[in-house]
Design an enzyme around this catalytic site. Structure first.
Site, PDB file in Angstrom:
ATOM      1  N   CYS A  91      -2.498   0.141  -1.842  1.00  0.00           N
ATOM      2  CA  CYS A  91      -1.329   0.471  -1.016  1.00  0.00           C
ATOM      3  C   CYS A  91      -1.735   1.125   0.303  1.00  0.00           C
ATOM      4  O   CYS A  91      -2.514   2.074   0.324  1.00  0.00           O
ATOM      5  CB  CYS A  91      -0.402   1.403  -1.802  1.00  0.00           C
ATOM      6  SG  CYS A  91       1.079   1.880  -0.879  1.00  0.00           S
TER       7      CYS A  91
ATOM      8  N   CYS B  27       1.805   9.842   1.376  1.00  0.00           N
ATOM      9  CA  CYS B  27       1.952   9.853  -0.081  1.00  0.00           C
ATOM     10  C   CYS B  27       0.757  10.567  -0.685  1.00  0.00           C
ATOM     11  O   CYS B  27      -0.356  10.449  -0.185  1.00  0.00           O
ATOM     12  CB  CYS B  27       2.023   8.418  -0.616  1.00  0.00           C
ATOM     13  SG  CYS B  27       2.471   8.309  -2.375  1.00  0.00           S
TER      14      CYS B  27
ATOM     15  N   CYS C 196      15.353  -0.148   2.236  1.00  0.00           N
ATOM     16  CA  CYS C 196      14.191   0.400   1.550  1.00  0.00           C
ATOM     17  C   CYS C 196      13.809   1.671   2.304  1.00  0.00           C
ATOM     18  O   CYS C 196      13.427   1.604   3.465  1.00  0.00           O
ATOM     19  CB  CYS C 196      13.072  -0.637   1.570  1.00  0.00           C
ATOM     20  SG  CYS C 196      11.509  -0.021   0.918  1.00  0.00           S
TER      21      CYS C 196
ATOM     22  N   CYS D  38       6.159  -4.640   0.776  1.00  0.00           N
ATOM     23  CA  CYS D  38       5.709  -3.622  -0.179  1.00  0.00           C
ATOM     24  C   CYS D  38       4.272  -3.217   0.097  1.00  0.00           C
ATOM     25  O   CYS D  38       3.395  -4.060   0.196  1.00  0.00           O
ATOM     26  CB  CYS D  38       5.719  -4.178  -1.610  1.00  0.00           C
ATOM     27  SG  CYS D  38       7.326  -4.425  -2.303  1.00  0.00           S
TER      28      CYS D  38
ATOM     29  N   CYS E 227      -2.935   5.006  -4.937  1.00  0.00           N
ATOM     30  CA  CYS E 227      -3.009   3.614  -5.385  1.00  0.00           C
ATOM     31  C   CYS E 227      -3.917   2.852  -4.430  1.00  0.00           C
ATOM     32  O   CYS E 227      -3.704   2.867  -3.218  1.00  0.00           O
ATOM     33  CB  CYS E 227      -1.617   2.993  -5.422  1.00  0.00           C
ATOM     34  SG  CYS E 227      -0.456   3.936  -6.424  1.00  0.00           S
TER      35      CYS E 227
ATOM     36  N   GLU F 261       8.750   5.131   7.926  1.00  0.00           N
ATOM     37  CA  GLU F 261       9.312   3.802   8.153  1.00  0.00           C
ATOM     38  C   GLU F 261      10.375   3.492   7.100  1.00  0.00           C
ATOM     39  O   GLU F 261      10.278   3.925   5.957  1.00  0.00           O
ATOM     40  CB  GLU F 261       8.194   2.758   8.117  1.00  0.00           C
ATOM     41  CG  GLU F 261       7.237   2.946   9.293  1.00  0.00           C
ATOM     42  CD  GLU F 261       6.039   1.994   9.294  1.00  0.00           C
ATOM     43  OE1 GLU F 261       5.550   1.711  10.387  1.00  0.00           O
ATOM     44  OE2 GLU F 261       5.590   1.553   8.220  1.00  0.00           O
TER      45      GLU F 261
HETATM   46  N1  SAH Z   1       5.654   5.619  -5.054  1.00  0.00           N
HETATM   47  C1  SAH Z   1       6.748   4.812  -5.527  1.00  0.00           C
HETATM   48  C2  SAH Z   1       7.539   4.214  -4.388  1.00  0.00           C
HETATM   49  C3  SAH Z   1       6.792   3.192  -3.550  1.00  0.00           C
HETATM   50  S1  SAH Z   1       7.400   1.634  -3.957  1.00  0.00           S
HETATM   51  C4  SAH Z   1       6.227   3.748  -6.464  1.00  0.00           C
HETATM   52  O1  SAH Z   1       5.020   3.621  -6.594  1.00  0.00           O
HETATM   53  O2  SAH Z   1       7.014   3.086  -7.112  1.00  0.00           O
HETATM   54  C5  SAH Z   1       6.270   0.531  -3.277  1.00  0.00           C
HETATM   55  C6  SAH Z   1       6.003  -0.591  -4.249  1.00  0.00           C
HETATM   56  O3  SAH Z   1       5.097  -1.531  -3.642  1.00  0.00           O
HETATM   57  C7  SAH Z   1       5.351  -0.120  -5.513  1.00  0.00           C
HETATM   58  O4  SAH Z   1       5.804  -0.902  -6.580  1.00  0.00           O
HETATM   59  C8  SAH Z   1       3.887  -0.401  -5.227  1.00  0.00           C
HETATM   60  O5  SAH Z   1       3.137  -0.465  -6.401  1.00  0.00           O
HETATM   61  C9  SAH Z   1       3.974  -1.709  -4.485  1.00  0.00           C
HETATM   62  N2  SAH Z   1       2.818  -1.980  -3.635  1.00  0.00           N
HETATM   63  C10 SAH Z   1       1.989  -1.105  -3.045  1.00  0.00           C
HETATM   64  N3  SAH Z   1       1.070  -1.730  -2.307  1.00  0.00           N
HETATM   65  C11 SAH Z   1       1.334  -3.052  -2.424  1.00  0.00           C
HETATM   66  C12 SAH Z   1       0.758  -4.225  -1.845  1.00  0.00           C
HETATM   67  N4  SAH Z   1      -0.269  -4.144  -1.024  1.00  0.00           N
HETATM   68  N5  SAH Z   1       1.304  -5.422  -2.171  1.00  0.00           N
HETATM   69  C13 SAH Z   1       2.382  -5.499  -2.987  1.00  0.00           C
HETATM   70  N6  SAH Z   1       2.967  -4.429  -3.543  1.00  0.00           N
HETATM   71  C14 SAH Z   1       2.453  -3.216  -3.265  1.00  0.00           C
END
Ligand code: SAH
Length: 346
Positions: free
Chosen positions: A121, A114, A107, A339, A118, A94
């Protein structure tokens, strides 16, 4: 036996020129085709109208153009657009277009799924299937640039590598894609308008610093206390904060570029004074910006956005320490485009 045709965009310009010489044509033909493949983003060899029919046929016999296809486009009530992008092997990633008054940000994804884990996420729930190729990353940008022109009457202005995947675990392809995005032979965008976001792979941050890249760096920190960070981002056990911090110091010494931190404040996890103090201590060594991002719930409430008071506490303490703070509202939540929500749900 049918031999597998090669992805023509895996060739450098020099290799393409060489190919034509070896096939009894002029090297210059390689330049023409290269321009079609990247700058003009041709989907088929037949689109290459200044190339003879025989040459197009010959290309067809030897190569494929693995162009992505936007399978589905969803529009949010706030203007955000999410593309479900189908790759040549049927897998889907996406990408998201985020419009503001003055800019359009793309984006983009760097991997299918991945490999990080985390816990907050949605992408982490898909296992990592494969890395994206440079052309697959490039095509996502082109698709969003086209949508920006069509729906907002302006070209794309910024790119963030904040879609699916960990860009620094697909380092070579991400750098190659950025090279083409910024090249006058590609999209000619300024690297200063590109941000690579990472959960923090120290070795790769140092490598980027050594290569003197010109794009911006964002780090998804979420906690500056090892114990807490490991509990929500388990890979932190492998790449602890000490190593991350050392790599970032190296990055700053080489690039003199401000570092951005992505940070969600959660109830009962990092909404304490101790957590803010640790963050200040962690990022004070260089000019920093902290993006306090809103949590986008992905499950049954194990993680909950902290109170406005806690977010305000972060803001005031960070600011009084000379750290720039932005409090970011989510965009595209109604279509699962915010995000951490990218997970090929539809
Ligand atoms: N793997 C890379 C690129 C992904 S960026 C990284 O971690 O930076 C996606 C961003 O959204 C990251 O900052 C991640 O920590 C954040 N993120 C992930 N799940 C989220 C959620 N449920 N709510 C808000 N931010 C989230």
């Amino acid at each position: 036996m049918e031999t597998k045709k090669k992805d023509i965009r895996a060739l450098t310009k020099e290799q393409l020129r060489q190919f034509f010489v070896e096939h009894g044509d002029k090297a210059f033909r390689g330049n023409q085709v290269y321009e079609w493949l990247w700058q003009k983003s041709a989907h088929t060899f037949d689109a290459m109208t200044n190339v003879s029919k025989e040459t197009r046929q010959m290309l067809e016999e030897n190569f494929v153009i693995n162009h992505i296809r936007v399978d589905q486009m969803q529009r949010s009530s706030d203007g955000t657009i999410k593309n479900a992008v189908r790759l040549h092997d049927g897998l889907v990633v996406e990408s998201v277009l985020i419009p503001t008054e003055t800019r359009t940000t793309a984006c983009v994804s760097s991997q299918v799924g991945c490999s990080l884990d985390c816990r907050f996420c949605a992408t982490a729930r898909m296992k990592r299937m494969r890395n994206l190729n440079p052309d697959e990353i490039y095509d996502q940008v082109v698709a969003i640039d086209n949508e920006s022109r069509l729906y907002f009457d302006r070209p794309l202005s910024n790119i963030v590598f904040m879609g699916m995947g960990e860009p620094l675990m697909n380092y070579n392809n991400v750098l190659k894609a950025i090279e083409m995005i910024t090249s006058p032979e590609g999209l000619g965008m300024s690297p200063r308008r590109i941000t690579v976001s990472t959960s923090g792979v120290p070795k790769m941050i140092k490598k980027m610093a050594d290569e003197e890249v010109k794009f911006r760096l964002a780090v998804s920190l979420h906690s500056a206390i090892d114990e807490v960070r490991t509990s929500i981002m388990p890979f932190n056990a492998t790449f602890p904060l000490k190593d991350l911090r050392e790599a970032l110091e190296y990055w700053y010494s080489k690039t003199k570029n401000r570092i951005t931190y992505e940070y969600v404040v959660w109830k009962g996890i990092n909404d304490t004074r101790e957590a803010v103090d640790a963050l200040v201590k962690f990022c004070k060594f260089a000019p920093s910006k902290v993006n306090l991002i809103e949590y986008n719930p992905i499950d049954d409430g194990e993680f909950q956005q902290a109170s406005m008071d806690a977010v305000e506490m972060y803001r005031s303490i960070l600011e009084s320490n000379g750290i720039t703070v932005t409090v970011r509202r989510s965009r595209g939540k109604d279509i699962d485009a915010a995000c951490g929500q990218l997970a090929n749900k539809s």
